[in-house]
Write a protein that holds these residues in place. Sequence first.
Motif, PDB file in Angstrom:
ATOM      1  N   UNK A 184     -39.997 -26.738 -44.667  1.00 36.95           N
ATOM      2  CA  UNK A 184     -39.638 -27.610 -43.058  1.00 36.95           C
ATOM      3  C   UNK A 184     -40.272 -28.668 -43.233  1.00 36.95           C
ATOM      4  N   UNK A 185     -40.352 -29.875 -42.460  1.00 33.44           N
ATOM      5  CA  UNK A 185     -41.427 -30.355 -42.200  1.00 33.44           C
ATOM      6  C   UNK A 185     -42.325 -30.522 -40.717  1.00 33.44           C
ATOM      7  N   UNK A 186     -43.414 -29.019 -41.339  1.00 37.29           N
ATOM      8  CA  UNK A 186     -43.740 -28.493 -39.340  1.00 37.29           C
ATOM      9  C   UNK A 186     -44.259 -28.813 -38.524  1.00 37.29           C
ATOM     10  N   UNK A 187     -44.107 -29.368 -37.255  1.00 42.58           N
ATOM     11  CA  UNK A 187     -44.378 -30.026 -36.013  1.00 42.58           C
ATOM     12  C   UNK A 187     -45.791 -29.744 -35.884  1.00 42.58           C
ATOM     13  N   UNK A 188     -46.690 -30.103 -35.927  1.00 45.18           N
ATOM     14  CA  UNK A 188     -47.916 -29.953 -35.385  1.00 45.18           C
ATOM     15  C   UNK A 188     -48.324 -30.543 -33.636  1.00 45.18           C
ATOM     16  N   UNK A 189     -48.749 -29.184 -32.915  1.00 44.18           N
ATOM     17  CA  UNK A 189     -48.159 -28.788 -30.841  1.00 44.18           C
ATOM     18  C   UNK A 189     -49.587 -28.995 -30.579  1.00 44.18           C
ATOM     19  N   UNK A 190     -49.815 -30.343 -31.158  1.00 46.28           N
ATOM     20  CA  UNK A 190     -51.348 -31.011 -30.160  1.00 46.28           C
ATOM     21  C   UNK A 190     -51.716 -30.721 -28.887  1.00 46.28           C
ATOM     22  N   UNK A 191     -51.217 -30.045 -27.831  1.00 44.79           N
ATOM     23  CA  UNK A 191     -50.710 -30.491 -26.447  1.00 44.79           C
ATOM     24  C   UNK A 191     -52.018 -30.009 -25.376  1.00 44.79           C
ATOM     25  N   UNK A 192     -51.511 -30.479 -24.418  1.00 45.52           N
ATOM     26  CA  UNK A 192     -52.914 -29.917 -23.361  1.00 45.52           C
ATOM     27  C   UNK A 192     -53.587 -30.732 -23.041  1.00 45.52           C
ATOM     28  N   UNK A 193     -54.564 -30.340 -21.733  1.00 41.00           N
ATOM     29  CA  UNK A 193     -56.213 -31.228 -21.686  1.00 41.00           C
ATOM     30  C   UNK A 193     -57.239 -30.619 -22.432  1.00 41.00           C
ATOM     31  N   UNK A 194     -57.043 -29.902 -23.354  1.00 41.11           N
ATOM     32  CA  UNK A 194     -57.845 -29.137 -24.437  1.00 41.11           C
ATOM     33  C   UNK A 194     -58.400 -29.190 -25.562  1.00 41.11           C
ATOM     34  N   UNK A 195     -57.136 -29.908 -26.178  1.00 39.09           N
ATOM     35  CA  UNK A 195     -57.312 -30.177 -27.594  1.00 39.09           C
ATOM     36  C   UNK A 195     -59.149 -30.982 -28.401  1.00 39.09           C
ATOM     37  N   UNK A 196     -59.090 -31.274 -27.459  1.00 38.12           N
ATOM     38  CA  UNK A 196     -60.424 -31.380 -28.083  1.00 38.12           C
ATOM     39  C   UNK A 196     -61.796 -30.918 -27.253  1.00 38.12           C
ATOM     40  N   UNK A 197     -61.650 -30.158 -27.552  1.00 41.16           N
ATOM     41  CA  UNK A 197     -63.137 -29.855 -26.676  1.00 41.16           C
ATOM     42  C   UNK A 197     -64.663 -29.674 -26.723  1.00 41.16           C
ATOM     43  N   UNK A 198     -65.475 -30.581 -26.172  1.00 40.11           N
ATOM     44  CA  UNK A 198     -67.017 -30.974 -26.570  1.00 40.11           C
ATOM     45  C   UNK A 198     -68.246 -30.215 -25.995  1.00 40.11           C
ATOM     46  N   UNK A 199     -68.652 -30.281 -27.076  1.00 42.08           N
ATOM     47  CA  UNK A 199     -70.373 -29.646 -27.100  1.00 42.08           C
ATOM     48  C   UNK A 199     -70.659 -29.611 -25.722  1.00 42.08           C
TER      49      UNK A 199
ATOM     50  N   UNK B 245     -51.601 -25.044 -45.926  1.00 43.46           N
ATOM     51  CA  UNK B 245     -50.269 -25.417 -46.172  1.00 43.46           C
ATOM     52  C   UNK B 245     -49.310 -24.133 -46.361  1.00 43.46           C
ATOM     53  N   UNK B 246     -50.056 -23.463 -47.789  1.00 39.46           N
ATOM     54  CA  UNK B 246     -49.735 -22.373 -47.739  1.00 39.46           C
ATOM     55  C   UNK B 246     -49.636 -21.309 -46.782  1.00 39.46           C
ATOM     56  N   UNK B 247     -50.228 -21.239 -46.122  1.00 37.30           N
ATOM     57  CA  UNK B 247     -50.462 -20.589 -45.129  1.00 37.30           C
ATOM     58  C   UNK B 247     -49.213 -20.061 -43.995  1.00 37.30           C
ATOM     59  N   UNK B 248     -49.096 -22.026 -43.840  1.00 31.87           N
ATOM     60  CA  UNK B 248     -47.520 -21.484 -42.645  1.00 31.87           C
ATOM     61  C   UNK B 248     -46.137 -21.482 -43.799  1.00 31.87           C
ATOM     62  N   UNK B 249     -46.350 -22.837 -44.558  1.00 32.62           N
ATOM     63  CA  UNK B 249     -44.866 -22.848 -45.406  1.00 32.62           C
ATOM     64  C   UNK B 249     -44.807 -21.665 -45.946  1.00 32.62           C
ATOM     65  N   UNK B 250     -45.428 -20.274 -46.409  1.00 33.11           N
ATOM     66  CA  UNK B 250     -44.930 -18.989 -46.847  1.00 33.11           C
ATOM     67  C   UNK B 250     -44.031 -18.471 -45.750  1.00 33.11           C
ATOM     68  N   UNK B 251     -44.371 -18.550 -44.700  1.00 32.77           N
ATOM     69  CA  UNK B 251     -42.893 -18.034 -43.496  1.00 32.77           C
ATOM     70  C   UNK B 251     -42.189 -19.294 -43.515  1.00 32.77           C
ATOM     71  N   UNK B 252     -42.178 -20.082 -43.981  1.00 31.51           N
ATOM     72  CA  UNK B 252     -41.575 -21.493 -44.040  1.00 31.51           C
ATOM     73  C   UNK B 252     -40.796 -21.613 -42.017  1.00 31.51           C
ATOM     74  N   UNK B 253     -42.228 -21.671 -41.677  1.00 31.63           N
ATOM     75  CA  UNK B 253     -42.646 -22.138 -40.091  1.00 31.63           C
ATOM     76  C   UNK B 253     -42.239 -23.956 -39.580  1.00 31.63           C
ATOM     77  N   UNK B 254     -42.081 -24.834 -38.398  1.00 31.83           N
ATOM     78  CA  UNK B 254     -42.157 -24.879 -37.628  1.00 31.83           C
ATOM     79  C   UNK B 254     -42.704 -25.762 -36.994  1.00 31.83           C
ATOM     80  N   UNK B 255     -43.504 -24.586 -36.111  1.00 32.11           N
ATOM     81  CA  UNK B 255     -44.188 -25.532 -35.023  1.00 32.11           C
ATOM     82  C   UNK B 255     -45.778 -25.060 -35.243  1.00 32.11           C
ATOM     83  N   UNK B 256     -46.615 -25.383 -35.602  1.00 31.73           N
ATOM     84  CA  UNK B 256     -47.980 -24.669 -35.219  1.00 31.73           C
ATOM     85  C   UNK B 256     -49.262 -25.609 -34.433  1.00 31.73           C
ATOM     86  N   UNK B 257     -49.385 -24.485 -33.751  1.00 27.75           N
ATOM     87  CA  UNK B 257     -50.508 -24.800 -32.075  1.00 27.75           C
ATOM     88  C   UNK B 257     -51.702 -24.866 -32.938  1.00 27.75           C
TER      89      UNK B 257
END
Length: 346
Positions: free
Chosen positions: A185-200, A135-147
Amino acid sequence: MATFNELVFSGVQPTGNLHLGNYLGAIKRFVTMQDTHECIYCVVDMHAITMPQDPKDLHRQIREVTAAFLAAGIDPTRHIVFNQSQVPQHAELAWVFNCVARLGWLNRMTQFKDKAGKDRENASVGLYAYPDLMAADILVYRATHVPVGEDQKQHLELTRDIAQKFNNDWSASIAEHGFGDAFFPLTEPMIAGPATRVMSLRDGAKKMSKSDPSDYSRINLTDDADTIAQKIRKAKTDAEPLPSEVEGLKARPEADNLVAIYAALTDVTPADVLRDHAGSQFSGFKSALVDVAVAKLAPIADDMRRLMADPGHIDAVLADGSARARVLAAETMNAVKDILGFVRAR
Ligand code: TYM
């Protein structure tokens, strides 16, 4: 409502082998976001030591993740690329967040439960408090979007909870210091596209991961063309040809995974892939997948090798990025100290 400038932040741990899941779920998407946003990309070395690390391996892997960022197409002159331990404000803000987050919140984190396993008493306190540092990594820049990939969703929800609680608990002081009704800010997670969870590649029910003992379970970003081809040819599949509709992939995790990988590598949707490959046997589809995987990944591996041969250049990129990150992080941290009531030199 306070408004925040859009800013992207994301991080990758320098542990084990970077793989296709890290690339498709995260790094490839970092590259795309450079055209629309200001971006900060971090090699999170302080997260790495929540588990045991060999110092020599860690040192090399920090450079290797940096090389992967650059080889994939991240431009460290237009954006910021750095390693976390060179910006002390991450640890400083993480301490504040240790005092904001509640034990009950951290007790719910599934990643801690998975990583600590049965021997929880013997896990490091750092592994438990890991989400506060994130959380500190993101908010120390007050980042709004996290892919990120799907596996980070719970940590990003916690980041929002921490930001919200900080904004509420110190609301009077935040307003007094001229930050309106919200400092973080309340950061927006950006979890998008066909490969958000690539499997073994060996088991469609397991996530592709750096720590899987089988190297055939994943494609590493450093694999050469022959290795990539061999791993895809050996990937587990079922006996049916590919369906014509995505619904037909539902109970077929391995087929679903290979189609998702193909889609993500070629920037189309799984439905597009099935339109072209419906009715194909896996032998044919795997050959097509080898072609696209080698075409996309082999140049990245080559570039990573070239970059790794010049560690001085990588270290200079990280030093420059860290210096620029420190300026932004210090600004946030000074404001946090004022809001909390700490006395500081001016
Ligand atoms: P890490 O290092 O485990 O993974 C880096 C990124 O790769 C994504 N990822 C995947 N995506 C799709 N399929 C997979 N099989 C797969 N495996 C990994 C992850 O979701 C992640 O986006 N806690 C983070 C690092 C971190 C961070 C941050 C991320 C620390 N601070 C702040 C964002 C913002 C982690 O361990 O990622």
